[in-house]
Motif scaffolding. Structure first.
Motif, PDB file in Angstrom:
ATOM      1  N   UNK A   1     -39.401   8.727   8.953  1.00 39.03           N
ATOM      2  CA  UNK A   1     -40.134   7.657   9.886  1.00 39.03           C
ATOM      3  C   UNK A   1     -40.345   8.476  11.159  1.00 39.03           C
ATOM      4  N   UNK A   2     -41.299   7.927  11.932  1.00 35.59           N
ATOM      5  CA  UNK A   2     -41.698   8.613  13.231  1.00 35.59           C
ATOM      6  C   UNK A   2     -42.199   7.578  13.955  1.00 35.59           C
TER       7      UNK A   2
ATOM      8  N   UNK B   1     -41.542  11.217  27.161  1.00 36.60           N
ATOM      9  CA  UNK B   1     -40.408  10.965  26.416  1.00 36.60           C
ATOM     10  C   UNK B   1     -40.430  11.701  25.122  1.00 36.60           C
ATOM     11  N   UNK B   2     -39.310  11.905  24.370  1.00 34.35           N
ATOM     12  CA  UNK B   2     -39.292  12.131  23.382  1.00 34.35           C
ATOM     13  C   UNK B   2     -39.423  11.341  22.132  1.00 34.35           C
ATOM     14  N   UNK B   3     -40.012  11.591  20.824  1.00 39.02           N
ATOM     15  CA  UNK B   3     -40.245  10.691  19.529  1.00 39.02           C
ATOM     16  C   UNK B   3     -38.832  10.690  19.049  1.00 39.02           C
ATOM     17  N   UNK B   4     -38.982   9.511  18.293  1.00 35.27           N
ATOM     18  CA  UNK B   4     -37.729   9.359  17.421  1.00 35.27           C
ATOM     19  C   UNK B   4     -38.290   9.252  15.655  1.00 35.27           C
ATOM     20  N   UNK B   5     -37.424  10.353  15.392  1.00 32.76           N
ATOM     21  CA  UNK B   5     -37.773  10.852  14.045  1.00 32.76           C
ATOM     22  C   UNK B   5     -36.465  10.311  13.252  1.00 32.76           C
ATOM     23  N   UNK B   6     -36.679   9.523  12.133  1.00 30.20           N
ATOM     24  CA  UNK B   6     -35.547   9.080  11.250  1.00 30.20           C
ATOM     25  C   UNK B   6     -35.772   9.452   9.583  1.00 30.20           C
ATOM     26  N   UNK B   7     -34.502   9.538   8.983  1.00 32.01           N
ATOM     27  CA  UNK B   7     -34.480   9.787   7.375  1.00 32.01           C
ATOM     28  C   UNK B   7     -34.578  11.024   7.285  1.00 32.01           C
ATOM     29  N   UNK B   8     -35.160  11.527   6.288  1.00 33.01           N
ATOM     30  CA  UNK B   8     -35.198  12.939   5.801  1.00 33.01           C
ATOM     31  C   UNK B   8     -35.702  13.878   6.670  1.00 33.01           C
ATOM     32  N   UNK B   9     -36.719  13.674   7.552  1.00 33.08           N
ATOM     33  CA  UNK B   9     -37.289  14.465   8.280  1.00 33.08           C
ATOM     34  C   UNK B   9     -36.406  14.551   9.561  1.00 33.08           C
ATOM     35  N   UNK B  10     -35.336  13.915   9.921  1.00 34.70           N
ATOM     36  CA  UNK B  10     -34.458  13.866  11.156  1.00 34.70           C
ATOM     37  C   UNK B  10     -33.522  14.957  10.793  1.00 34.70           C
ATOM     38  N   UNK B  11     -33.284  15.546   9.763  1.00 28.86           N
ATOM     39  CA  UNK B  11     -32.342  16.382   9.316  1.00 28.86           C
ATOM     40  C   UNK B  11     -32.220  17.741  10.190  1.00 28.86           C
TER      41      UNK B  11
END
Length: 415
Positions: A24-25, A248-258
């Motif tokens: 997610x982004x 500001x920085x984005x929030x990346x979650x899940x597999x893409x945040x590795x």
């Protein structure tokens, strides 16, 4: 506009799967959910490729048409990246991902969608599903073969008809533009949420009016309480009018945040035994993109399954009815082994059966008219016979009573 801190993104592995294939982004102008598929590692790779390719779109656009063109081009490029990834790593063949993206352009939302992840709009205390699932069961719903409620539990509910994958270099996204209003709340989610939590519970959480982060936590809690058999990814963004570019920085979650990049776990061989047979791994793919002609085959298979289900219900009903008929017949047969002494209009009669009736159905009939007249009997015997209260287990016992009554009648005739 979307203010700083007015969006949130979370992703959870769920209670069954061993790894997270969702990504997610949530950025300044761009918000994305991708639900990967493709086996032990392919889903991780696919959703990560999609997010990292689309994150370059998080900037201002002069028009919604420019945003649409950029979104379609990025999805096509991501598909090419997947094709090249499979050439380099053949073990990833068949990988793919759903994709739901919103690009905010002034007071409009530019939406791109493929797969069965969803975008909802919460506006004026009402929740509306904006996207349409590209699934086999959705086509059954659209054609009137099943209801939306039946689709939630259909065994083919995870079969995707369109997906961003290594099998299509030119993916077809649903693209459209919607105007935003102050107070709008957009919800993007993978089917780990929408497949477990119904819209009534989503709406209940959204109506609490909590901040995006707390709202996402509440929705995730509902999914976990429902068993969370799949990864759950949620992106929420609040709108307050015309949309500016934010810092500001984005929030990346899940597999893409590795932070280590895309990691391909080594497959562990199964070791079956008679005590522990091999079961389907929880993180094996539940989606795949069938060939176009496969739809009719699936519909025909679903029709056969429905016919088998109806035949099964019919067979069960026939068995139940047969058992009921057998029980009734057996009960009636038993009643015909019983006898009792009663009367017709003026004589003593032996009846075969029992005194009770089953509604309008009589469970007895005249076996023998003895010829003994009621008027010749003593008053007590006459009342017993008239009330049909003299029941016996056998014909012999009934005949003995008739003999006694005949003797009493003859005695009563003597001067």
């Amino acid at each position: 506009m979307v203010f700083e801190g007015s969006s949130a993104a979370i992703s959870h592995t769920g209670k069954v799967r061993s790894n997270n294939q969702d990504s997610g982004y949530a950025g300044a102008n761009l918000f994305v959910v991708a639900d990967g598929m493709g086996g032990h590692a392919g889903g991780d790779v696919a959703s990560s490729i999609a997010i990292h390719r689309l994150e370059n779109l998080d900037h201002a656009y002069p028009s919604t048409m420019d945003a649409q063109a950029s979104l379609q081009a990025a999805a096509t490029t991501a598909a090419g990246d997947m094709i090249r990834a499979v050439k380099d790593r053949p073990e990833l063949a068949g990988l793919g991902t759903t994709l739901d993206a919103i690009i905010m352009v002034e007071d409009y939302a530019v939406i791109g969608h493929i797969g069965d992840s969803r975008i909802y709009l919460y506006r004026d205390e009402a929740l509306t599903q904006i996207t349409t699932d590209h699934t086999f069961v959705q086509r059954l719903v659209d054609s009137g073969r099943i209801t939306p409620e039946e689709a939630r539990y259909h065994p083919r509910r995870s079969v995707l008809m369109r997906v961003l994958s290594d099998m299509d270099a030119d993916p077809e996204l649903d693209m459209f533009v919607m105007p935003t209003q102050p107070g709008d709340r957009w919800l993007l989610c993978s089917d780990g949420l929408s497949g477990v939590v119904d819209e009534a519970h989503m709406l209940k959480t959204l109506r609490l009016g909590m901040a995006p982060g707390r709202t996402a936590d509440g929705l995730l809690r509902f999914a976990l309480d429902g068993g969370a058999p799949d990864n759950v990814t949620i992106v929420i963004v609040d709108v307050g009018g015309q949309h500016p570019v934010l810092s500001g920085s984005a929030t990346i979650v899940g597999a893409a945040a590795n932070p280590q990049g895309i990691v391909i776990p080594a497959a562990r061989p199964a070791r079956p035994s008679w005590l522990h047979p091999v079961r389907q791994a929880a993180n094996e793919p539940t989606h795949f993109e069938p060939a176009a002609q496969y739809l009719e085959e699936l519909i025909e298979e679903d029709h056969r399954r429905a016919v088998r289900r109806r035949l099964g219900w019919l067979a069960g009903l026939v068995v139940v009815i047969a058992l009921m008929v057998a029980a009734l017949f057996g009960g009636y047969a038993w009643t015909q082994t019983r006898y009792f002494v009663g009367s017709d209009d003026d004589t003593v009669v032996i009846y075969q059966g029992i005194q009770q009736n089953l509604g309008p159905i009589s469970l007895s009939h005249v076996y023998e008219d003895t010829g003994v007249r009621l008027t010749d009997l003593p008053s007590f015997d006459r009342s017993v016979v008239s009330s049909r209260s003299a029941g016996f287990g056998s014909l012999e016992e009934a005949q003995k009573m008739v003999d006694r009554l005949r003797s009493s009648a003859e005695t009563g005739k003597k001067p």
